[in-house]
Each structure stands twice: as structure tokens, then as C-alpha cells.
Design an enzyme around this catalytic site. Structure first.
Site, PDB file in Angstrom:
ATOM      1  N   ASP A  80       0.841  -1.189   0.000  1.00  0.00           N
ATOM      2  CA  ASP A  80       0.000   0.000   0.000  1.00  0.00           C
ATOM      3  C   ASP A  80       0.888   1.254   0.000  1.00  0.00           C
ATOM      4  OD1 ASP A  80      -2.394   1.411   0.244  1.00  0.00           O
ATOM      5  OD2 ASP A  80      -2.382   1.331   2.438  1.00  0.00           O
ATOM      6  N   GLU A 132      -1.812   6.191  -8.432  1.00  0.00           N
ATOM      7  CA  GLU A 132      -2.830   7.114  -7.922  1.00  0.00           C
ATOM      8  C   GLU A 132      -2.780   8.449  -8.648  1.00  0.00           C
ATOM      9  OE1 GLU A 132      -3.232   7.405  -3.606  1.00  0.00           O
ATOM     10  OE2 GLU A 132      -3.489   9.573  -3.805  1.00  0.00           O
ATOM     11  N   ASN A 230     -10.044   0.535   0.030  1.00  0.00           N
ATOM     12  CA  ASN A 230      -9.088   0.359   1.123  1.00  0.00           C
ATOM     13  C   ASN A 230      -9.740   0.649   2.469  1.00  0.00           C
ATOM     14  OD1 ASN A 230      -7.492   0.295  -1.175  1.00  0.00           O
ATOM     15  ND2 ASN A 230      -5.801   1.348  -0.181  1.00  0.00           N
TER      16      ASN A 230
HETATM   17 ZN   LIG Z   1      -4.461   5.005   0.827  1.00  0.00          ZN
END
Ligand SMILES: [Zn+2]
Length: 288
Positions: A80, A132, A230
Site C-alpha cells: 500500500d 494514484e 481500502n
Molecule cells: Zn491510501
């Protein structure tokens, strides 16, 4: 069944559900999550943040791989918010089947270049890559990397990013924040933006900072095409709130006397999220 994220989420994308990515950095949390996912026949992503990996150390990943290999539930082990190339390499060596490279705070072109560099080493090894675009907020001081101001993901940027990088899945910013929200702050998602991105980008989309958002909005985002959500704060909070209560009994000292109740309390939240994401009973799709 150990899988990478591309294979895991392709099925979720096809059948319109979201797989929860639970942040796991203790064997008690791992035990609870795996048990509940088996019970509910729910595919799962075990997410470990670089700070968490620093704490649990590399040998913990072996335990996760072992759990994944002995269950029929599809399991992806995911890094992550990888921030540095070195962290990505360490995760790949440890046996993660998926990594996230988060260069979202950099300008678009730099984000693209770094993501491509990660894909170059990960893909030949069968490891999936998440990137992202836009910035996810922070709701409290405890939240992982995030920004005070949320920059919503632009549709055109998302199209360009996916096309140029060949990334497997994309975390988008539509108004979520890491951590738990203060009582006076009501988070609101821009679901229209999600709809637009989904219409133009075919890869699975990811929602970070999914703790504390109203269930209705999260449920709606799954219907609109989010395939990974998440969850970190919500399960840890449930675990340790119960832990505080249990430890009021000052005589307790055995882990087997202390933790079962904490795991049960956390599992209630795990079950709730699995139902909310429509992830229950989806294992069957992986064996068709
Ligand atoms: Zn995150």
C-alpha cells in the site's frame, strides 16, 4: 489461492463488485480477516503499508503467503502506498503479488514516468501495479499519507495516465480521506466524477480512505464501478476499542484470553464491509 491484483480485480470488474483491501500489520488481524473471508467466501486483498512492513518485517509476508496458499479464497498481497523504488523492490522480493506506487503528489508527467519504471520491473515478474491520480485527503492526524486539500482526479488526466502507463488499476480522488473523520465533518463523494472516469477508463478503479464514509455513498460507488476499496482505520479501531475494554480486567495476561474478543469485534466490521462492497460469495466466479 494467491493471485495478483490484475487477475483478482478483472473478475470484480466483470461482475461489478469491490474487493476490500484491509491493512494488516498483526497476526491477530490477519487471522480474523482470513477467517471471515473464508466464512463469507469473499475474495480479499491483504494490504501492507511500507511503515507497517517496517514494523512486522519481511518474515510476516511469508505467513500471509502461507495463509493464501492454504485457502481456496483468492488472496492478493499488496504493498500500500509505495513511495520509493527501493520499497517496491523489497516488496517484490518478499513475495507481494501487487504493489502500489504513489507518486500522486508529483506533476502528471513525473507520476507517469515513475509508474512506468515500476511497471517495467513488476510486470515481467507477474506483479500487478496500482497508481494514484489526484490527492486523497487526511481526516485525522493518524491518517497515512494524504493532503489537507483534496484534488479531484480529472477525467482527461485519468485517460492519458492509463493509456501511457499501462497500469493495472488506478486510485482516484473523488472526496475520500485517510483516517477517521472528526464528528463535525461529513465526507461527501463526487459520484458524478466517478461515473465520468468509469465511462472513459476500462481498468479497475480504487477508492482509498474508505473508512468512515457513509455506507450509502460507498455502496453507490461500488455500483458505479469501483472494484477495490481500502479499509484500514475502521477495522483497527474496532479491534483496539474492544481491546481497551477487555484489558480493564487487570489480571489478564494471556494472548488467548485477551485477543479472541478483539478479533470478534473487528470481524463484525469486516463482515459489514464485505456485504457493503457486494464481495460476499464471489469466490465461485474464480473457479468457473
Ligand atoms: Zn491510501
Amino acid at each position: 489461492m494467491l493471485m495478483n491484483m490484475a487477475d483478482l480485480l478483472a473478475v470484480a470488474n466483470e461482475h461489478n463488485f469491490a474487493v476490500p483491501a484491509f491493512n494488516v500489520s498483526s497476526s491477530m488481524i490477519l487471522k480474523g480477516v482470513m477467517h471471515t473471508c473464508e466464512e463469507m467466501q469473499a475474495p480479499v486483498i491483504i494490504a501492507i503499508h511500507p511503515d507497517e512492513l517496517e514494523f512486522v518485517e519481511d518474515s510476516f509476508v511469508k505467513a500471509v503467503i502461507d495463509e493464501a496458499n492454504k485457502t481456496t479464497v483468492p488472496v492478493c498481497i499488496h504493498l500500500d502506498h509505495g513511495a520509493k523504488f527501493e520499497q517496491i523492490l523489497r516488496a517484490i522480493r518478499d513475495g507481494f503479488t501487487s504493489v502500489m506506487i504513489d507518486a500522486s503528489s508529483l506533476p502528471l508527467e513525473e507520476n507517469i514516468a515513475i509508474t512506468k519504471k515500476v511497471i517495467e520491473v513488476a510486470h515481467p515478474l507477474g506483479v500487478s501495479v496500482e497508481a494514484e491520480l489526484g490527492t486523497i485527503g487526511t481526516a485525522d492526524d493518524y491518517g497515512e499519507a494524504g493532503s489537507k486539500k483534496i484534488i479531484y482526479t480529472e477525467v482527461d488526466d485519468a485517460v492519458k495516465f492509463v493509456k501511457e502507463t499501462g497500469v493495472d488499476c488506478l486510485a482516484i480522488a473523488i472526496g475520500t480521506a485517510h483516517g477517521l473523520y472528526p464528528k463535525d465533518r461529513i465526507p461527501e463523494l463526487k459520484l458524478d466524477r466517478l461515473k465520468e472516469i468509469k465511462a472513459n477508463v476500462s481498468i479497475p478503479l480504487v477508492l482509498h480512505g474508505g473508512s468512515g464514509n457513509p455506507d450509502k455513498e460507498i455502496g453507490e460507488s461500488v455500483k458505479l464501478g469501483v472494484n477495490k476499496i481500502n479499509i484500514s482505520s475502521d477495522i483497527k479501531d474496532a479491534f483496539y476499542q474492544e481491546c481497551r475494554k477487555v484489558l480493564e480486567d487487570k489480571g489478564l495476561r494471556e494472548p488467548m484470553a485477551i485477543y479472541p474478543k478483539c478479533i470478534d469485534a473487528m470481524n463484525e466490521v469486516v463482515r459489514h464491509k464485505i456485504n457493503l462492497f457486494d464481495d460476499a460469495d464471489k469466490v465461485k466466479y474464480y473457479y468457473e
